[in-house]
Design a protein around this motif. Structure first.
Motif, PDB file in Angstrom:
ATOM      1  N   CYS A 176       0.850  -1.188   0.000  1.00 55.30           N
ATOM      2  CA  CYS A 176       0.000   0.000   0.000  1.00 55.30           C
ATOM      3  C   CYS A 176       0.886   1.239   0.000  1.00 55.30           C
ATOM      4  O   CYS A 176       1.982   1.218   0.547  1.00 55.30           O
ATOM      5  CB  CYS A 176      -0.900  -0.005   1.238  1.00 55.30           C
ATOM      6  SG  CYS A 176      -2.039   1.396   1.283  1.00 55.30           S
ATOM      7  N   HIS A 192       0.038   4.064   1.398  1.00 57.53           N
ATOM      8  CA  HIS A 192      -0.170   4.880   2.598  1.00 57.53           C
ATOM      9  C   HIS A 192       0.691   4.350   3.742  1.00 57.53           C
ATOM     10  O   HIS A 192       1.318   3.300   3.622  1.00 57.53           O
ATOM     11  CB  HIS A 192      -1.657   4.893   2.969  1.00 57.53           C
ATOM     12  CG  HIS A 192      -2.509   5.489   1.894  1.00 57.53           C
ATOM     13  ND1 HIS A 192      -2.366   6.793   1.483  1.00 57.53           N
ATOM     14  CD2 HIS A 192      -3.483   4.952   1.107  1.00 57.53           C
ATOM     15  CE1 HIS A 192      -3.228   7.044   0.507  1.00 57.53           C
ATOM     16  NE2 HIS A 192      -3.915   5.944   0.253  1.00 57.53           N
ATOM     17  N   ASP A 193       0.651   5.077   4.836  1.00 60.07           N
ATOM     18  CA  ASP A 193       1.601   4.765   5.893  1.00 60.07           C
ATOM     19  C   ASP A 193       0.915   4.798   7.256  1.00 60.07           C
ATOM     20  O   ASP A 193       1.342   5.528   8.147  1.00 60.07           O
ATOM     21  CB  ASP A 193       2.746   5.797   5.821  1.00 60.07           C
ATOM     22  CG  ASP A 193       3.921   5.374   6.673  1.00 60.07           C
ATOM     23  OD1 ASP A 193       4.002   4.175   7.004  1.00 60.07           O
ATOM     24  OD2 ASP A 193       4.738   6.244   7.036  1.00 60.07           O
ATOM     25  N   CYS A 194      -0.155   4.024   7.400  1.00 61.46           N
ATOM     26  CA  CYS A 194      -0.882   4.037   8.673  1.00 61.46           C
ATOM     27  C   CYS A 194      -0.022   3.361   9.746  1.00 61.46           C
ATOM     28  O   CYS A 194       0.527   2.282   9.515  1.00 61.46           O
ATOM     29  CB  CYS A 194      -2.219   3.326   8.520  1.00 61.46           C
ATOM     30  SG  CYS A 194      -3.230   4.057   7.220  1.00 61.46           S
ATOM     31  N   PHE A 201      -0.457   1.690  12.405  1.00 61.93           N
ATOM     32  CA  PHE A 201      -0.748   0.364  12.974  1.00 61.93           C
ATOM     33  C   PHE A 201      -0.660  -0.755  11.938  1.00 61.93           C
ATOM     34  O   PHE A 201      -0.778  -1.924  12.269  1.00 61.93           O
ATOM     35  CB  PHE A 201      -2.178   0.361  13.553  1.00 61.93           C
ATOM     36  CG  PHE A 201      -3.220   0.628  12.500  1.00 61.93           C
ATOM     37  CD1 PHE A 201      -3.748  -0.408  11.758  1.00 61.93           C
ATOM     38  CD2 PHE A 201      -3.634   1.922  12.226  1.00 61.93           C
ATOM     39  CE1 PHE A 201      -4.687  -0.163  10.768  1.00 61.93           C
ATOM     40  CE2 PHE A 201      -4.567   2.173  11.239  1.00 61.93           C
ATOM     41  CZ  PHE A 201      -5.096   1.130  10.507  1.00 61.93           C
ATOM     42  N   CYS A 202      -0.454  -0.402  10.663  1.00 64.78           N
ATOM     43  CA  CYS A 202      -0.690  -1.361   9.588  1.00 64.78           C
ATOM     44  C   CYS A 202       0.517  -2.267   9.322  1.00 64.78           C
ATOM     45  O   CYS A 202       1.599  -1.801   8.949  1.00 64.78           O
ATOM     46  CB  CYS A 202      -1.077  -0.614   8.316  1.00 64.78           C
ATOM     47  SG  CYS A 202      -1.400  -1.729   6.945  1.00 64.78           S
ATOM     48  N   THR A 207       1.708  -2.243   5.381  1.00 67.39           N
ATOM     49  CA  THR A 207       2.607  -1.189   4.891  1.00 67.39           C
ATOM     50  C   THR A 207       3.991  -1.325   5.523  1.00 67.39           C
ATOM     51  O   THR A 207       5.005  -1.009   4.907  1.00 67.39           O
ATOM     52  CB  THR A 207       1.970   0.211   5.071  1.00 67.39           C
ATOM     53  OG1 THR A 207       2.593   1.100   4.164  1.00 67.39           O
ATOM     54  CG2 THR A 207       2.049   0.726   6.480  1.00 67.39           C
ATOM     55  N   ASP A 244      -4.973  -5.259   0.067  1.00 66.58           N
ATOM     56  CA  ASP A 244      -5.377  -4.425   1.202  1.00 66.58           C
ATOM     57  C   ASP A 244      -5.855  -3.055   0.758  1.00 66.58           C
ATOM     58  O   ASP A 244      -6.608  -2.397   1.459  1.00 66.58           O
ATOM     59  CB  ASP A 244      -4.211  -4.311   2.185  1.00 66.58           C
ATOM     60  CG  ASP A 244      -3.959  -5.667   2.794  1.00 66.58           C
ATOM     61  OD1 ASP A 244      -4.655  -6.009   3.744  1.00 66.58           O
ATOM     62  OD2 ASP A 244      -3.116  -6.415   2.260  1.00 66.58           O
ATOM     63  N   THR A 299      -9.979   2.304   0.034  1.00 65.56           N
ATOM     64  CA  THR A 299     -10.169   3.450   0.926  1.00 65.56           C
ATOM     65  C   THR A 299     -11.425   4.222   0.519  1.00 65.56           C
ATOM     66  O   THR A 299     -11.956   4.060  -0.586  1.00 65.56           O
ATOM     67  CB  THR A 299      -8.964   4.413   0.874  1.00 65.56           C
ATOM     68  OG1 THR A 299      -8.983   5.073  -0.392  1.00 65.56           O
ATOM     69  CG2 THR A 299      -7.643   3.677   1.053  1.00 65.56           C
ATOM     70  N   GLU A 347     -11.454   3.139  10.354  1.00 67.04           N
ATOM     71  CA  GLU A 347     -10.611   3.124  11.564  1.00 67.04           C
ATOM     72  C   GLU A 347     -11.129   4.066  12.641  1.00 67.04           C
ATOM     73  O   GLU A 347     -11.286   3.673  13.781  1.00 67.04           O
ATOM     74  CB  GLU A 347      -9.127   3.442  11.280  1.00 67.04           C
ATOM     75  CG  GLU A 347      -8.554   2.927   9.973  1.00 67.04           C
ATOM     76  CD  GLU A 347      -8.707   1.437   9.712  1.00 67.04           C
ATOM     77  OE1 GLU A 347      -9.318   0.738  10.524  1.00 67.04           O
ATOM     78  OE2 GLU A 347      -8.236   0.982   8.651  1.00 67.04           O
ATOM     79  N   LYS A 381      -3.509   8.207   9.091  1.00 67.14           N
ATOM     80  CA  LYS A 381      -4.468   7.915   8.016  1.00 67.14           C
ATOM     81  C   LYS A 381      -5.015   9.247   7.509  1.00 67.14           C
ATOM     82  O   LYS A 381      -6.222   9.544   7.595  1.00 67.14           O
ATOM     83  CB  LYS A 381      -5.584   6.999   8.539  1.00 67.14           C
ATOM     84  CG  LYS A 381      -6.355   6.349   7.417  1.00 67.14           C
ATOM     85  CD  LYS A 381      -6.841   4.960   7.750  1.00 67.14           C
ATOM     86  CE  LYS A 381      -7.322   4.276   6.494  1.00 67.14           C
ATOM     87  NZ  LYS A 381      -7.418   2.837   6.601  1.00 67.14           N
ATOM     88  N   HIS A 417      -5.458  10.482   4.590  1.00 65.34           N
ATOM     89  CA  HIS A 417      -6.379  10.511   3.452  1.00 65.34           C
ATOM     90  C   HIS A 417      -7.835  10.322   3.887  1.00 65.34           C
ATOM     91  O   HIS A 417      -8.736  10.511   3.092  1.00 65.34           O
ATOM     92  CB  HIS A 417      -5.980   9.464   2.403  1.00 65.34           C
ATOM     93  CG  HIS A 417      -5.856   8.072   2.950  1.00 65.34           C
ATOM     94  ND1 HIS A 417      -4.776   7.651   3.689  1.00 65.34           N
ATOM     95  CD2 HIS A 417      -6.686   7.006   2.866  1.00 65.34           C
ATOM     96  CE1 HIS A 417      -4.940   6.386   4.034  1.00 65.34           C
ATOM     97  NE2 HIS A 417      -6.085   5.970   3.553  1.00 65.34           N
TER      98      HIS A 417
HETATM   99  S1  SF4 Z   1      -4.444   0.533   6.810  1.00 62.23           S
HETATM  100 FE1  SF4 Z   1      -5.081   0.410   4.653  1.00 62.23          FE
HETATM  101  S2  SF4 Z   1      -4.672   2.466   3.823  1.00 62.23           S
HETATM  102 FE2  SF4 Z   1      -3.483   2.281   5.723  1.00 62.23          FE
HETATM  103  S3  SF4 Z   1      -1.465   1.568   5.082  1.00 62.23           S
HETATM  104 FE3  SF4 Z   1      -2.678  -0.257   5.629  1.00 62.23          FE
HETATM  105  S4  SF4 Z   1      -3.571  -0.958   3.710  1.00 62.23           S
HETATM  106 FE4  SF4 Z   1      -2.877   1.169   3.390  1.00 62.23          FE
END
Ligand code: SF4
Length: 442
Positions: free
Chosen positions: A166, A168-170, A172-173, A176, A208, A236, A262, A274, A276
């Motif tokens: 992905c 993005h850079d959440c 907790f994820c 990523t 994802d 998303t 989330e 998050k 975005h």
């Molecule tokens: S939670 Fe979703 S949008 Fe955020 S980094 Fe993970 S896969 Fe990407």
């Protein structure tokens, strides 16, 4: 040479069946089976469905490790190695916690196994297995060999990958973290060929974030248009402001989109990165997705610093207001290798150093101290939200809207999903991780 693929299970309560209505084919196993040379005889043990088979003729085992199944994976690995069986560990947990996995195996594969699997197998045959292999995040063009599932009952839904990672850079994820914020697309011809090979008309596109590469997604959706399939996927909320992509997605057969909202709280969204989803037009985006005829499976995680019982209640009200198809109200879990895990560890808020291995850790428990409430109160609030969301009056109110914007198949699925997800989440509460998996019933 005989190789046993193993998919370990999470755990179960003593004397009770393993909980999991939605048992899908494990995609990794059939992909690795397709890449295993004919000189190696293969079999597959699914820990969710059956008891460990007789190991007397097994020479090696390949175990797919997820964080939730790490404890069970290491138990099985110890048992197999004590019998002289070589054990190879791979999977997302090995990517995220390689040091821990290395201590529990003869060999580990870090990263995506499929690009390196033939080398691993050659080394296994030549008895020169290396302690560690690294797989690149690319796709091989091999089609999964589903003959490995023979005799096992899975949902008639095909799992297909269209990309990995992905952009993005959440915080907790785990995804990523594993892919370092990059997205790797799979060639469209390979995706189409994979879909053609499957007997089902129903698919789950497992990526994802399906929209991580917009042009790739658009090209894929256009090619899927004449396939007459129905599918669900994950992405998303941003799709709501892209009418062209939304329409192409619907025309390609998309029925349900899982969106990780989330949180609805701006400070939480900022803290988790998050960004975005930091939007004033959230309601409009949800309406746009619904207008396109796509249902939403909304997921939330609670445990960020602004969370308490009130923010859980607000998320529930949001889902009720929009008559969301189905929703999950989960508490946050710090997965190893994520920035969230490191932050909670540094600030001494973890209740378990490694919750996934801790004796006494149960499914549904918080593994850290939230800021504004207690772990128990937050877990309780999530549980109550799930119950409230699935009370009969609310189910009927949501179903009324669902019926207006979908086909009878989706009506049926609505009751099956909401019924099974609701009861399954309650039953899963307090399941001891890694326990009671060597007894029936399963
Ligand atoms: S939670 Fe979703 S949008 Fe955020 S980094 Fe993970 S896969 Fe990407």
């Amino acid at each position: 040479m005989r190789l046993l693929f193993i998919l370990p299970a999470i755990g179960k309560k003593p004397g009770q069946k393993y909980i999991g209505t939605w048992k899908m084919e494990p995609l990794t196993i059939s992909t690795l089976k397709a890449l295993t040379p004919p000189a190696i005889e293969t079999s597959f043990y699914d820990d969710r469905l059956e008891l460990l088979p007789d190991l007397s003729d097994i020479d090696a085992a390949a175990i797919v490790v997820e964080t939730y199944t790490a404890k069970r994976s290491y138990q099985l690995s110890d048992r197999l190695r004590a019998q002289g069986i070589k054990v190879i560990l791979g999977g997302y947990h090995v990517m995220l916690a390689p040091t821990e996995a290395r201590a529990a195996a003869d060999s580990i594969v870090i990263g995506n196994a499929e690009m390196i699997w033939q080398t691993v197998m050659e080394d296994l045959l030549a008895d020169r297995l290396r302690p560690e292999y690294t797989g690149q995040p690319a796709f091989s063009s091999v089609r999964p060999d589903r003959s490995i599932y023979r005799g096992k009952k899975y949902l008639p839904v095909g799992l297909v990958e269209t990309g990995r990672g992905c952009i993005h850079d959440c915080e907790f994820c785990a995804i990523t973290s594993a892919y370092h914020g990059r997205y790797h697309r799979r060639p469209i011809e390979d995706i189409l060929s994979d879909i053609s090979q499957h007997q089902s008309r129903y698919f789950f596109l497992v990526d994802d974030n399906l929209f991580a590469d917009r042009e790739h997604a658009l090209a894929l959706f256009r090619r899927l248009r004449d396939r007459q399939i129905k599918w669900a996927g994950q992405g998303t909320l941003m799709i709501g402001r892209d009418p062209e992509l939304l329409q192409a997605m619907k025309e390609s057969g998309c029925e349900i989109l899982l969106i990780g909202f989330e949180s609805l709280n701006d400070d939480n969204l900022t803290q988790m990165g998050k960004l975005h989803h930091l939007r004033k037009d959230r309601d409009d985006l949800v309406r746009a997705i619904h207008r396109a005829g796509i249902h939403i499976y909304a997921t939330f995680v609670f445990g960020y610093d602004q969370d308490d019982e009130q923010t859980v209640a607000e998320a529930l009200a949001f889902c009720q207001k929009h008559r969301i198809y189905t929703a999950a109200f989960n508490h946050l879990l710090p997965f190893p290798g994520t920035a969230l895990y490191d932050r909670l560890k540094q600030t001494e808020r973890l209740l378990f150093d490694k919750w996934w291995l801790a004796d006494g850790y149960h499914y549904g428990e918080l593994a850290f101290r939230p800021k504004k409430t207690t772990p128990e109160a937050l877990a309780r609030a999530c549980y109550e939200a799930r119950k409230q969301f699935n009370t009969l009056p609310w189910l009927w109110r949501r179903f009324w809207q669902v019926a207006k914007r979908s086909s009878p198949m989706l009506w049926l699925l609505f009751w099956v999903m909401n019924g099974s997800i609701g009861s399954e989440v309650s039953q899963k509460m307090n399941v001891p991780i890694g326990e009671n998996l060597d007894e029936l019933p399963k």
